[in-house]
Design an enzyme around this catalytic site. Sequence first.
Site, mmCIF file in Angstrom:
data_model
loop_
_atom_site.group_PDB
_atom_site.id
_atom_site.type_symbol
_atom_site.label_atom_id
_atom_site.label_comp_id
_atom_site.label_asym_id
_atom_site.label_seq_id
_atom_site.Cartn_x
_atom_site.Cartn_y
_atom_site.Cartn_z
ATOM 1 N N LYS A 22 67.986 -15.025 71.794
ATOM 2 C CA LYS A 22 67.254 -14.205 72.753
ATOM 3 C C LYS A 22 65.807 -14.004 72.329
ATOM 4 O O LYS A 22 64.886 -14.122 73.145
ATOM 5 C CB LYS A 22 67.931 -12.834 72.886
ATOM 6 C CG LYS A 22 67.220 -11.892 73.846
ATOM 7 C CD LYS A 22 67.691 -10.448 73.726
ATOM 8 C CE LYS A 22 66.989 -9.744 72.594
ATOM 9 N NZ LYS A 22 66.992 -8.268 72.742
ATOM 10 N N ASN A 23 65.596 -13.711 71.053
ATOM 11 C CA ASN A 23 64.250 -13.378 70.585
ATOM 12 C C ASN A 23 63.344 -14.594 70.444
ATOM 13 O O ASN A 23 62.162 -14.445 70.119
ATOM 14 C CB ASN A 23 64.330 -12.608 69.268
ATOM 15 C CG ASN A 23 64.865 -11.201 69.469
ATOM 16 O OD1 ASN A 23 64.780 -10.643 70.562
ATOM 17 N ND2 ASN A 23 65.426 -10.623 68.419
ATOM 18 N N CYS A 115 64.820 -0.679 73.534
ATOM 19 C CA CYS A 115 65.787 0.100 72.755
ATOM 20 C C CYS A 115 65.165 1.384 72.203
ATOM 21 O O CYS A 115 63.986 1.430 71.886
ATOM 22 C CB CYS A 115 66.310 -0.737 71.590
ATOM 23 S SG CYS A 115 67.490 -2.015 72.071
ATOM 24 N N ARG A 120 57.326 1.749 67.986
ATOM 25 C CA ARG A 120 56.943 0.347 68.110
ATOM 26 C C ARG A 120 55.733 0.158 69.023
ATOM 27 O O ARG A 120 55.792 -0.484 70.060
ATOM 28 C CB ARG A 120 58.127 -0.486 68.621
ATOM 29 C CG ARG A 120 59.331 -0.415 67.705
ATOM 30 C CD ARG A 120 60.309 -1.526 67.941
ATOM 31 N NE ARG A 120 61.123 -1.307 69.120
ATOM 32 C CZ ARG A 120 62.089 -2.148 69.514
ATOM 33 N NH1 ARG A 120 62.338 -3.233 68.829
ATOM 34 N NH2 ARG A 120 62.791 -1.886 70.584
ATOM 35 N N ASP A 303 67.846 -6.220 62.418
ATOM 36 C CA ASP A 303 68.793 -6.388 63.517
ATOM 37 C C ASP A 303 70.225 -6.635 63.049
ATOM 38 O O ASP A 303 71.138 -6.711 63.873
ATOM 39 C CB ASP A 303 68.353 -7.535 64.433
ATOM 40 C CG ASP A 303 67.265 -7.112 65.410
ATOM 41 O OD1 ASP A 303 66.942 -5.912 65.466
ATOM 42 O OD2 ASP A 303 66.734 -7.995 66.125
ATOM 43 N N ARG A 395 72.381 -7.121 76.844
ATOM 44 C CA ARG A 395 71.009 -7.548 76.595
ATOM 45 C C ARG A 395 70.929 -8.605 75.499
ATOM 46 O O ARG A 395 69.961 -9.358 75.442
ATOM 47 C CB ARG A 395 70.133 -6.353 76.206
ATOM 48 C CG ARG A 395 69.973 -5.311 77.296
ATOM 49 C CD ARG A 395 69.022 -4.202 76.873
ATOM 50 N NE ARG A 395 67.781 -4.782 76.377
ATOM 51 C CZ ARG A 395 67.184 -4.425 75.241
ATOM 52 N NH1 ARG A 395 67.721 -3.487 74.486
ATOM 53 N NH2 ARG A 395 66.064 -4.992 74.872
#
Length: 416
Positions: A22-23, A115, A120, A303, A395
Amino acid sequence: MDKIVIEGGVPLKGEVAISGAKNAALPILAATLLAPGVHHLYNIPALADIRTIKRLLGIMGVKFEDGDPLVVDTSQLTGWMAPYELVKTMRAAVLVLGPLVARARQASVSLPGGCAIGARPINLHLKGLEAMGVKINLNQGYVEAKAKRLRGTEIHLDIPTVTGTENLMMAATLAKGTTRLVNAAQEPEVADLARFLVAMGANIEGIGTDTLTIRGVEALQPASYTVMSDRIEAGTYIAAAAITHGQVTVTNAPVQHLTAILEKLHDAGVRFIADESSVQVMGGGTLHGVDVKTLPYPGFPTDMQAQFMALMSVAKGASVITETIFEDRFIHVGELKRLGADITISGNQAVVRGRRQLSGAPVMATDLRASASLIIAGLAAQGTTEVHRIYHLDRGYARLTEKLTALGARIQRVPA
């Protein structure tokens, strides 16, 4: 809204294939804006965040043909606004900022959401863009950016921000002159984006290091590209196999990027065999508590912190988990304690004292990786665990319940 119901205590067995990262997929999709034409992207995961960024790009005139490859047509750019309604659900949507100012010379992007794991901020993105000649104005929650052609410069990042590195690298590909990003993020997903940009004709040196040199070009061309596999999904399934004392082979795994995770699992007593693209977890043995500190790549990834905490909750002895990347990333601790975990928080450290057994209970997910930790704990717990607010899982984990069911887990997704 759905929930996931788990009857725990079943060792996982079988083989599970890891999906695209995903990232990596999110910035690569944003980067297609840089080159008008038709792109072909392989290994794009079926995730809620992917659907969100496709909706966002669709607002700007981008057209899609679903499948593998995902066909992305960026020929006609009809807008340059990223509305709050979409950005509030996924902070990665801010990744359209760099490509838009580089191609359209303007952008209006809502300040990001995502999230609930800390502030951030995107100040480093904006500071870097301003150094490249972009005029930034903050207006009613939106970043309004305008520029003539961007100009190359040297940018020293205060911290190795992942999305900041990606945004500035994308913008720099079409800037006039050379841009050096110093203290750049070294995450594999950043390198994957860089390789996609090179496939489009960008000139980038230092890929995978903390200093990127980008020599701007006049134009980029559409490309075909295969997105890397998801190292966090791979780590999650390895942890699930370990906590259930299962025998699972994780395939299509980016093993070269799992070093920090695999080292800690080895130290904790997890038995496995790894080759270039798979990890075979072998059941048996005793889990031992080990200390972990999250760090930027190549360190232990933040993560995977929550998933590792779930594993440590049933390990012999104590472990100290130190979170150095994000504040407020221990929100899942309260829910793990509902399952019987013995965890004490002090500042950015959590002391986990292993228990012989967890017990099923209703729990509530608070963010993406916290959701995964509750699933892992539930797989090991005796009795029934109900995980609520699982939209977080959608997600970042493609076909999670189906993949776990194929491994023998007693797990189902039902209406809440």
